[in-house]
Design a protein around this motif. Structure first.
Motif, short mmCIF file in Angstrom:
data_model
loop_
_atom_site.label_atom_id
_atom_site.label_comp_id
_atom_site.label_asym_id
_atom_site.label_seq_id
_atom_site.Cartn_x
_atom_site.Cartn_y
_atom_site.Cartn_z
N MET A 136 86.02 -13.44 -15.39
CA MET A 136 86.74 -12.28 -14.88
C MET A 136 88.24 -12.56 -14.83
O MET A 136 88.69 -13.70 -14.95
N GLY A 137 89.01 -11.51 -14.62
CA GLY A 137 90.46 -11.65 -14.55
C GLY A 137 90.92 -12.51 -13.40
O GLY A 137 92.01 -13.10 -13.45
N CYS A 138 90.09 -12.62 -12.35
CA CYS A 138 90.45 -13.42 -11.18
C CYS A 138 90.15 -14.90 -11.37
O CYS A 138 90.46 -15.72 -10.50
N ASN A 146 75.84 -8.00 -13.67
CA ASN A 146 76.56 -7.52 -12.49
C ASN A 146 77.94 -6.94 -12.82
O ASN A 146 78.66 -6.50 -11.92
N VAL A 147 78.32 -6.96 -14.08
CA VAL A 147 79.62 -6.39 -14.49
C VAL A 147 79.55 -4.87 -14.38
O VAL A 147 78.56 -4.25 -14.79
N ARG A 148 80.60 -4.27 -13.84
CA ARG A 148 80.62 -2.83 -13.61
C ARG A 148 81.89 -2.20 -14.20
O ARG A 148 82.88 -2.90 -14.46
N LEU A 153 88.29 -8.09 -16.96
CA LEU A 153 87.84 -9.28 -17.66
C LEU A 153 89.02 -10.04 -18.23
O LEU A 153 90.04 -9.45 -18.61
N GLN A 154 88.88 -11.34 -18.33
CA GLN A 154 89.88 -12.17 -19.00
C GLN A 154 89.50 -12.28 -20.47
O GLN A 154 88.38 -12.67 -20.80
N SER A 162 90.39 -4.04 -18.54
CA SER A 162 89.38 -3.45 -17.66
C SER A 162 88.19 -2.91 -18.46
O SER A 162 88.32 -2.53 -19.63
N VAL A 163 87.05 -2.87 -17.81
CA VAL A 163 85.80 -2.37 -18.40
C VAL A 163 85.79 -0.85 -18.28
O VAL A 163 85.95 -0.29 -17.20
#
Length: 273
Positions: A136-138, A146-148, A153-154, A162-163
């Motif tokens: 993820m970007g963080c 679990n991705v929404r 995302l990195q 972003s998704v």
């Protein structure tokens, strides 16, 4: 159309056909490239497209399932797209999801009007499978299931993205849907990974295809041992579409969110009859 209520009509009647109606592709049916892009939440016709009016929206209206007299199943999505004219007319295109043969009669056995837009979206995503952990970007990793929508995302090609859409579907692991199991380290992955044959990856592991690191199709890495097919089972496919097609990081491997090849050539069946 060969036989049925709309006998002798072309593909513009595809939304009205009934079970038992037959179609056949004529030998003079040609290819024209429909090039599309995603803007402002919609799929539109690109300027370079040979079919449709540039910037016109594309609608997925139905999924039809046919069966040939030889028992071959043919699934197609019915698309509606504006023609290159000023009269407001729309062209009906059939996008085959399976191989279609010339001079073969196909009988309609099912017509689905729900969930068809999701099926259209899935064509532009290389699926992931349970066990894939997405960076993820963080800086944290999240299981793909679990991705929404809205998650960041990195990527290795476009920074943090972003998704825009997520989907999932349970499919039989046969043919082009059969997944590929990759053992730890084969493509630089830090744990075992399941990939789609539609996946495009950056191979930086010990596999002979890596050659110092290059982008390859997952199907080209199969060696029957450390990279092998997983057929004969049902498996859930997880789809992620982000704002810009990019390489994201899953299990420490670079994997494209967009399947190869990057351009879909749709057969314009306006000459079908």
């Amino acid at each position: 159309m060969l036989d049925g209520v709309y006998d002798g009509k072309d593909s513009s009647t595809m939304l009205q056909i009934e079970r038992g109606d037959q179609i056949r592709l004529k030998l003079n049916a040609g290819y024209r490239a429909l090039v599309i892009e995603h803007r402002l939440g919609a799929w539109i016709v690109a300027d370079s497209s040979q079919v449709g009016t540039p910037k016109a929206k594309i609608k997925s209206a139905a999924r039809l399932t046919f069966m040939s007299t030889e028992g071959q199943v043919l699934r197609v999505l019915v698309l509606s797209v504006s023609t290159n004219s000023d009269n407001g007319r729309h062209s009906t295109l059939l996008l085959p999801l399976d191989d279609i043969g010339y001079r073969i009669n196909y009988v309609l056995i099912d017509r689905e009007l729900n969930d068809v837009q999701d099926q259209f979206e899935e064509l532009f995503c290389a699926p992931f499978f349970e066990g894939a952990k997405i960076l993820m970007g963080c800086g944290q990793r999240k299981p793909v299931e679990n991705v929404r929508i809205g998650d960041v995302l990195q990527t290795t090609t476009n920074g943090k993205v972003s998704v825009e859409w997520c989907g999932k579907r349970l499919l039989a692991a046969t043919g082009s849907n059969a997944p590929i199991f990759v053992e730890k380290g084969e493509i630089g992955n830090d744990s075992s990974l399941i990939l789609s044959p539609r996946s495009k990856i950056f191979s930086s592991g010990k596999h002979p295809y890596r050659r110092g690191g290059q982008f390859v199709s997952a199907a080209n890495l199969v060696n029957g041992c450390t990279v092998r097919w997983l057929p004969d089972q049902y498996i859930t496919h997880f789809y992620i579409r982000i704002k810009q097609p990019s390489f994201i990081i899953a299990n420490d491997s670079q994997i494209s969110t967009f399947p190869a090849p990057g351009v879909l050539s749709l057969r314009d069946l306006t000459s079908c009859g």
